[in-house]
Structures are given as C-alpha cells and as structure tokens.
Write an enzyme that holds these catalytic residues in place. Sequence first.
Site, PDB file in Angstrom:
ATOM      1  N   GLY A  20      67.170  21.673  61.708  1.00 26.18           N
ATOM      2  CA  GLY A  20      66.223  22.624  62.291  1.00 26.18           C
ATOM      3  C   GLY A  20      64.804  22.161  62.025  1.00 26.18           C
ATOM      4  O   GLY A  20      64.590  21.086  61.452  1.00 26.18           O
ATOM      5  N   SER A  21      63.851  22.969  62.437  1.00 25.03           N
ATOM      6  CA  SER A  21      62.438  22.603  62.294  1.00 25.03           C
ATOM      7  C   SER A  21      61.965  22.848  60.853  1.00 25.03           C
ATOM      8  O   SER A  21      62.716  23.352  60.024  1.00 25.03           O
ATOM      9  CB  SER A  21      61.592  23.458  63.233  1.00 25.03           C
ATOM     10  OG  SER A  21      61.605  24.801  62.772  1.00 25.03           O
ATOM     11  N   PHE A  23      60.240  24.922  58.018  1.00 24.01           N
ATOM     12  CA  PHE A  23      60.214  26.361  57.691  1.00 24.01           C
ATOM     13  C   PHE A  23      61.428  27.126  58.233  1.00 24.01           C
ATOM     14  O   PHE A  23      61.423  28.351  58.246  1.00 24.01           O
ATOM     15  CB  PHE A  23      58.927  27.048  58.217  1.00 24.01           C
ATOM     16  CG  PHE A  23      57.665  26.351  57.829  1.00 24.01           C
ATOM     17  CD1 PHE A  23      57.193  26.405  56.524  1.00 24.01           C
ATOM     18  CD2 PHE A  23      56.947  25.620  58.766  1.00 24.01           C
ATOM     19  CE1 PHE A  23      56.019  25.754  56.156  1.00 24.01           C
ATOM     20  CE2 PHE A  23      55.776  24.963  58.413  1.00 24.01           C
ATOM     21  CZ  PHE A  23      55.304  25.022  57.105  1.00 24.01           C
ATOM     22  N   LYS A  26      66.158  25.304  55.866  1.00 26.24           N
ATOM     23  CA  LYS A  26      67.157  24.271  55.561  1.00 26.24           C
ATOM     24  C   LYS A  26      67.353  24.132  54.052  1.00 26.24           C
ATOM     25  O   LYS A  26      68.474  24.089  53.561  1.00 26.24           O
ATOM     26  CB  LYS A  26      66.729  22.913  56.154  1.00 26.24           C
ATOM     27  CG  LYS A  26      66.548  22.912  57.659  1.00 26.24           C
ATOM     28  CD  LYS A  26      66.147  21.547  58.168  1.00 26.24           C
ATOM     29  CE  LYS A  26      64.826  21.029  57.629  1.00 26.24           C
ATOM     30  NZ  LYS A  26      63.652  21.875  57.997  1.00 26.24           N
ATOM     31  N   THR A  27      66.237  24.033  53.342  1.00 22.00           N
ATOM     32  CA  THR A  27      66.342  23.824  51.897  1.00 22.00           C
ATOM     33  C   THR A  27      66.954  25.051  51.224  1.00 22.00           C
ATOM     34  O   THR A  27      67.816  24.925  50.350  1.00 22.00           O
ATOM     35  CB  THR A  27      64.962  23.482  51.312  1.00 22.00           C
ATOM     36  OG1 THR A  27      64.510  22.272  51.939  1.00 22.00           O
ATOM     37  CG2 THR A  27      65.024  23.272  49.813  1.00 22.00           C
ATOM     38  N   ASP A  92      68.750  16.416  50.570  1.00 20.45           N
ATOM     39  CA  ASP A  92      67.699  17.106  51.331  1.00 20.45           C
ATOM     40  C   ASP A  92      66.769  16.079  51.964  1.00 20.45           C
ATOM     41  O   ASP A  92      66.682  14.941  51.501  1.00 20.45           O
ATOM     42  CB  ASP A  92      66.904  18.044  50.400  1.00 20.45           C
ATOM     43  CG  ASP A  92      66.182  19.142  51.194  1.00 20.45           C
ATOM     44  OD1 ASP A  92      66.437  19.285  52.411  1.00 20.45           O
ATOM     45  OD2 ASP A  92      65.354  19.861  50.596  1.00 20.45           O
ATOM     46  N   GLU A  93      66.081  16.477  53.037  1.00 16.56           N
ATOM     47  CA  GLU A  93      65.121  15.624  53.742  1.00 16.56           C
ATOM     48  C   GLU A  93      65.759  14.300  54.163  1.00 16.56           C
ATOM     49  O   GLU A  93      65.170  13.218  54.013  1.00 16.56           O
ATOM     50  CB  GLU A  93      63.879  15.363  52.864  1.00 16.56           C
ATOM     51  CG  GLU A  93      63.162  16.625  52.380  1.00 16.56           C
ATOM     52  CD  GLU A  93      62.419  17.393  53.480  1.00 16.56           C
ATOM     53  OE1 GLU A  93      62.368  16.908  54.639  1.00 16.56           O
ATOM     54  OE2 GLU A  93      61.905  18.476  53.179  1.00 16.56           O
ATOM     55  N   GLN A  95      66.164  12.953  56.904  1.00 18.22           N
ATOM     56  CA  GLN A  95      65.481  12.188  57.967  1.00 18.22           C
ATOM     57  C   GLN A  95      64.641  11.039  57.400  1.00 18.22           C
ATOM     58  O   GLN A  95      64.356  10.077  58.098  1.00 18.22           O
ATOM     59  CB  GLN A  95      64.599  13.113  58.828  1.00 18.22           C
ATOM     60  CG  GLN A  95      63.294  13.571  58.205  1.00 18.22           C
ATOM     61  CD  GLN A  95      63.439  14.737  57.232  1.00 18.22           C
ATOM     62  OE1 GLN A  95      64.520  15.281  57.099  1.00 18.22           O
ATOM     63  NE2 GLN A  95      62.367  15.122  56.546  1.00 18.22           N
ATOM     64  N   CYS A 181      57.939  27.723  69.029  1.00 13.89           N
ATOM     65  CA  CYS A 181      59.002  27.791  70.031  1.00 13.89           C
ATOM     66  C   CYS A 181      58.719  26.729  71.104  1.00 13.89           C
ATOM     67  O   CYS A 181      57.659  26.092  71.107  1.00 13.89           O
ATOM     68  CB  CYS A 181      59.067  29.186  70.652  1.00 13.89           C
ATOM     69  SG  CYS A 181      57.654  29.532  71.705  1.00 13.89           S
TER      70      CYS A 181
HETATM   71  P1  ADP Z   1      62.785  24.165  55.417  1.00 13.69           P
HETATM   72  O1  ADP Z   1      63.515  23.451  54.321  1.00 13.69           O
HETATM   73  O2  ADP Z   1      63.594  24.279  56.690  1.00 13.69           O
HETATM   74  O3  ADP Z   1      61.405  23.624  55.685  1.00 13.69           O
HETATM   75  P2  ADP Z   1      62.625  26.297  53.486  1.00 13.69           P
HETATM   76  O4  ADP Z   1      64.045  26.626  53.114  1.00 13.69           O
HETATM   77  O5  ADP Z   1      61.847  25.451  52.519  1.00 13.69           O
HETATM   78  O6  ADP Z   1      62.581  25.682  54.958  1.00 13.69           O
HETATM   79  O7  ADP Z   1      61.777  27.619  53.664  1.00 13.69           O
HETATM   80  C1  ADP Z   1      62.181  28.746  54.412  1.00 13.69           C
HETATM   81  C2  ADP Z   1      61.212  29.882  54.053  1.00 13.69           C
HETATM   82  O8  ADP Z   1      59.907  29.565  54.559  1.00 13.69           O
HETATM   83  C3  ADP Z   1      61.523  31.225  54.660  1.00 13.69           C
HETATM   84  O9  ADP Z   1      62.469  31.946  53.919  1.00 13.69           O
HETATM   85  C4  ADP Z   1      60.154  31.905  54.625  1.00 13.69           C
HETATM   86  O10 ADP Z   1      59.943  32.527  53.370  1.00 13.69           O
HETATM   87  C5  ADP Z   1      59.161  30.747  54.699  1.00 13.69           C
HETATM   88  N1  ADP Z   1      58.434  30.624  55.963  1.00 13.69           N
HETATM   89  C6  ADP Z   1      57.143  30.228  56.086  1.00 13.69           C
HETATM   90  N2  ADP Z   1      56.774  30.113  57.369  1.00 13.69           N
HETATM   91  C7  ADP Z   1      57.855  30.432  58.125  1.00 13.69           C
HETATM   92  C8  ADP Z   1      58.114  30.509  59.542  1.00 13.69           C
HETATM   93  N3  ADP Z   1      57.187  30.206  60.445  1.00 13.69           N
HETATM   94  N4  ADP Z   1      59.348  30.870  59.945  1.00 13.69           N
HETATM   95  C9  ADP Z   1      60.293  31.180  59.026  1.00 13.69           C
HETATM   96  N5  ADP Z   1      60.114  31.129  57.690  1.00 13.69           N
HETATM   97  C10 ADP Z   1      58.903  30.766  57.233  1.00 13.69           C
HETATM   98 MG    MG Z   2      63.117  21.723  53.280  1.00 17.77          MG
END
Ligand code: ADP
Ligand code: MG
Length: 187
Positions: A20-21, A23, A26-27, A92-93, A95, A181
């Site tokens: 996914g994108s 935020f 994923k983590t 994690d990460e 990519q 989006c």
């Molecule tokens: P990823 O690893 O995909 O970058 P994380 O698991 O680190 O995502 O973080 C997810 C968290 O980021 C969400 O639970 C929320 O608290 C926060 N967050 C900040 N900005 C956004 C956004 N635009 N959409 C959804 N969650 C967001």
């Molecule tokens: Mg992450």
Amino acid sequence: MFTEPSNIAQKSGWIEIVCGSMFSGKTEELIRRLKRAKIANQSVGIFKPQVDNRYHASKIVSHDENAITANAVETAAHIHLAAKNYNVIGIDEAQFFDDEIVNIVDQLANKGKRVIVAGLDMDYAGNPFGPMPHLLSIANFVTKLHAVCMKCGGVASYSYRTTNITNQVVIGEKEHYEARCRACFNL
Ligand code: ADP
Ligand code: MG
C-alpha cells in the site's frame, strides 16, 4: 482483518505481503502479525534495510509509534544468513532491498518458514517499486492497505511527493510525502 494461517496445519511455509501507500498502516499491520506470532511462541526474526533509519536504528516504528525490535541489514543476503534461527521472518520496507530478496523469500518459504513482507507497492511517481511486483506475484497471501487522502479524505493508494526532488528514493515522512487518492494524485 487478516486471519493468519496456522503453522500447525501447513506442510510448508508461505509468503504474506502487506502493501500500500505511505501511511496506509503497513508497519502497524506487520507489527500486529509479528506480535501475535510471538504470543504463539514462534521464534520471530525481524529485518529492515539499513537505508531506512527514519526513526530508529534497531526498531521498526509505525507512524502511530508502535514499535518492535528489528535487525537493520545492508543486503537481502544478510536476511538469508540470519533466518535459519527463526520460524517466522518479518521484513519491513522491502522495496528498498536488492532483487535477491525475491529468491531468498521464496527459499525461506520452501524451507517451512512463514515470511511476512511489508513494502510500498508504488514509488512517488506511481511506478512499481523495486522488487515489490515480483514479491507480490510469488506471494501466497496479499493484503493491500489504504491511507486517507490528505486532499479530499478519500481512499488513498498513492504516495504523493510534495517536494521537487526526482530521485526514486528520498527517505522522509510528512515533510516530503502525503497520501493521495487517484484523482488528487493526478491533479
Ligand atoms: P506505513 O507503514 O504504511 O507507512 P504506518 O503503519 O507507519 O504506515 O502508520 C499508519 C498510521 O499513520 C495510522 O494508524 C495513522 O495513525 C497515521 N496516519 C498519518 N497520516 C495518515 C493518512 N493520511 N492516512 C492514514 N493514516 C495516517
Ligand atoms: Mg512503514
């Protein structure tokens, strides 16, 4: 929510991908699965690429400040070396790893391990990112997560870069990227 397959009834290992994108959680989802594997008394090895030093050298940290201890490794081959000690491998990460990660993940699953891989499916330009397309093809389970679009509140699949830099890899957070989006990404 993803319900984990159990090691007990499986004859071999398998590969799970969480993509996914930025935020999109994923983590968070990777940490959730790995914590549950630890609760189930599995031996869990967690890895991330050394280039991703945003929060912590030896931890994976989500944007919600959930954290789990991880080994920062230079190349995918380092994961292969260390993985023999574990039943469950979290990455994690993904990519940011070299293409060798594809073979390594496949071999680990063939050896009976549960391999959970999280990574960005697309880069800031909307192109497939590093080894992720290949990993997605060979996975047994794929979860695609979404963030909230920072422009309209819709369902975000893209990591929009808010600065003018055009390198594929620019390590950063809210100062460089926002989730968008399809419509707002293409504005
Ligand atoms: P990823 O690893 O995909 O970058 P994380 O698991 O680190 O995502 O973080 C997810 C968290 O980021 C969400 O639970 C929320 O608290 C926060 N967050 C900040 N900005 C956004 C956004 N635009 N959409 C959804 N969650 C967001
Ligand atoms: Mg992450």
